[in-house]
Design an enzyme around this catalytic site. Structure first.
Site, PDB file in Angstrom:
ATOM      1  N   ASP A 112       0.847  -1.193   0.000  1.00  0.00           N
ATOM      2  CA  ASP A 112       0.000   0.000   0.000  1.00  0.00           C
ATOM      3  C   ASP A 112       0.892   1.256   0.000  1.00  0.00           C
ATOM      4  O   ASP A 112       1.776   1.378  -0.835  1.00  0.00           O
ATOM      5  CB  ASP A 112      -0.957  -0.075   1.193  1.00  0.00           C
ATOM      6  CG  ASP A 112      -2.049   0.972   1.182  1.00  0.00           C
ATOM      7  OD1 ASP A 112      -2.994   0.824   0.388  1.00  0.00           O
ATOM      8  OD2 ASP A 112      -1.948   1.944   1.960  1.00  0.00           O
ATOM      9  N   ASP A 241      -8.295  -7.757  -4.471  1.00  0.00           N
ATOM     10  CA  ASP A 241      -8.134  -6.443  -3.846  1.00  0.00           C
ATOM     11  C   ASP A 241      -9.174  -5.460  -4.366  1.00  0.00           C
ATOM     12  O   ASP A 241      -9.446  -5.404  -5.561  1.00  0.00           O
ATOM     13  CB  ASP A 241      -6.729  -5.923  -4.157  1.00  0.00           C
ATOM     14  CG  ASP A 241      -6.354  -4.670  -3.384  1.00  0.00           C
ATOM     15  OD1 ASP A 241      -7.205  -4.156  -2.635  1.00  0.00           O
ATOM     16  OD2 ASP A 241      -5.218  -4.207  -3.543  1.00  0.00           O
ATOM     17  N   HIS A 269      -6.966  -6.889  -0.101  1.00  0.00           N
ATOM     18  CA  HIS A 269      -5.982  -5.810  -0.124  1.00  0.00           C
ATOM     19  C   HIS A 269      -4.847  -6.049   0.865  1.00  0.00           C
ATOM     20  O   HIS A 269      -3.680  -5.800   0.545  1.00  0.00           O
ATOM     21  CB  HIS A 269      -6.677  -4.490   0.199  1.00  0.00           C
ATOM     22  CG  HIS A 269      -5.751  -3.317   0.251  1.00  0.00           C
ATOM     23  ND1 HIS A 269      -5.073  -2.851  -0.854  1.00  0.00           N
ATOM     24  CD2 HIS A 269      -5.361  -2.525   1.296  1.00  0.00           C
ATOM     25  CE1 HIS A 269      -4.324  -1.815  -0.515  1.00  0.00           C
ATOM     26  NE2 HIS A 269      -4.473  -1.601   0.789  1.00  0.00           N
TER      27      HIS A 269
END
Length: 399
Positions: A112, A241, A269
């Protein structure tokens, strides 16, 4: 919650590591440092912390030195006065952290927001890092209208209020982002307690806005990706995701020449905590396979001798061979195919292939623009080798 030491709510069973703290630029930074061996540096996203990597660290610390750090305002780290929780600030903290611990030969493991933050750190400290593990992340300005709208809404006054007052990024997003292993109530509590007050949630509330507000930062990271293209890279991708999909995966595969991709079927995710067994196994297998480095040792020694009287040089295992970096950029590399890989620049590559013994450089089926391969037989004479090294040095300086 202002953290000065490990709080009592951290469960020793769920997080069975020693909590360490270091002061960096007025911030109290929490990290874990477990095991011995090749160094893995884990960087988290929003709204998680080093807890997200707990099962991976527990599995890999028998063979690796596993270091996971919390950004200021996340996990058990505290921000100093005036800290604004922007990715460029987090990058400076991570850079100071790796220097404070004198880390070298590091594999970055980034998820991320850890992607752009970590890759910016790699670009600013190329002597520290030699491998990349990227999972469901990005490193470029986002132009999709839907993402920009989300950034403006969630990063605006209403969105930030919802995040601050109701812990919006933790309470719904953490469960939604886990599709294979839903977090238990005890695990959820570790995400919730880390951001237990509206003031503590400010760090999480800033990130949505920064998707667009930090466009210049992301553009700088994107512009530096070609310099990292040769680093051995492992892409671990959850295909369930809600944030990153096949488009981002394909872009990473194009950007990273020496990559292996592992698809984790159905993972959401938060891949590190949604599929920790697959994640750890992918790192272990890839790292073991990458430990075999084959190149012409005699040629590498001659290159090293050339640099003894030349500019400062850093040696790194890359391309399956040995690369020589000048000012943080690869100039030449002793190739696993034998011979020498030379940075020549896109403008000269075609002309050199036509007029010299050089051939186009290929990684798998992909031709690397701006690089050529020179067979070892054409480098037996000292002057020929020196000429190619000089070309590589000049091209690295202009890259």
């Amino acid at each position: 919650m202002t953290v000065a030491e490990r709080p009592a709510w951290v469960d020793e069973t769920l997080f069975p590591f020693e909590s360490r703290f270091i002061d960096i630029d007025g911030n109290r930074i929490h990290y874990v440092d477990e095991g011995a061996g090749p160094v893995l540096l884990f960087l988290h996203g929003n709204p998680t912390w080093s807890f997200d990597y707990r099962n991976i660290i527990d599995e890999l610390r028998r063979d690796f030195r596993c270091i996971a750090v919390d950004y200021p305002g996340f996990g058990l780290s505290s921000a100093g006065p005036g800290y604004r929780y922007r990715p460029a600030e987090h990058t400076r903290v991570v850079g100071a952290f790796v220097e404070a611990l004198a880390l070298r030969a590091v594999t970055l493991v980034a998820h991320d927001w850890g992607g752009p933050i970590g890759l910016a750190t790699v670009q600013q400290h190329p002597e520290v890092f030699d491998r990349l593990v990227l999972t469901n992340t990005w490193a470029w300005p986002v132009g999709e209208p839907a993402v920009q709208i989300m950034s403006h809404v969630m990063g605006g006054p209403i969105g930030r209020l919802l995040i601050r007052q109701f812990n919006l990024f933790v309470n719904p997003m953490i469960p939604i982002g886990h599709r294979l292993n839903k977090p238990t109530s005890a695990e959820m509590a570790h995400y919730q307690m880390a951001l237990d007050t509206p003031a503590r949630r400010e760090a999480s509330a800033v990130f949505p806005r920064e998707i667009t507000a930090s466009r210049a930062f992301l553009a700088d990271v994107e512009s530096g990706l070609p310099a990292l293209a040769a680093l051995p890279a492992l892409i671990i991708w959850g295909d369930g995701d809600f944030a990153f999909g096949d488009k981002e995966l394909r872009r990473w595969e194009r950007a990273l020449a020496d990559h292996r991709t592992v698809i984790v079927d159905g993972a959401g995710h938060f891949v590190p905590s949604d599929a920790p067994e697959q994640f750890a196994a992918a790192i272990r297998d890839w790292h073991a396979a990458g430990g075999i480095v084959a190149y012409d040792a005699e040629l590498a020694a001659r290159v090293r001798e050339f640099f003894a009287d030349g500019p400062p040089v850093l040696e790194k295992a890359m391309f399956g061979g040995l690369a020589f970096l000048v000012a943080g950029r690869i100039a030449v590399a002793a190739s696993s195919r034998g011979g020498l890989l030379v940075r020549v620049g896109a403008a000269r590559a075609e002309q050199l292939v036509r007029t010299t013994a050089a051939e186009p450089m290929a990684m798998g089926e992909r031709v690397m623009r701006g690089w050529v391969h020179v067979d070892g037989d054409h480098l037996r004479a000292g002057p020929a080798l020196a000429e190619w090294i000089d070309i590589g040095i000049a091209s690295a300086a202009n890259a």
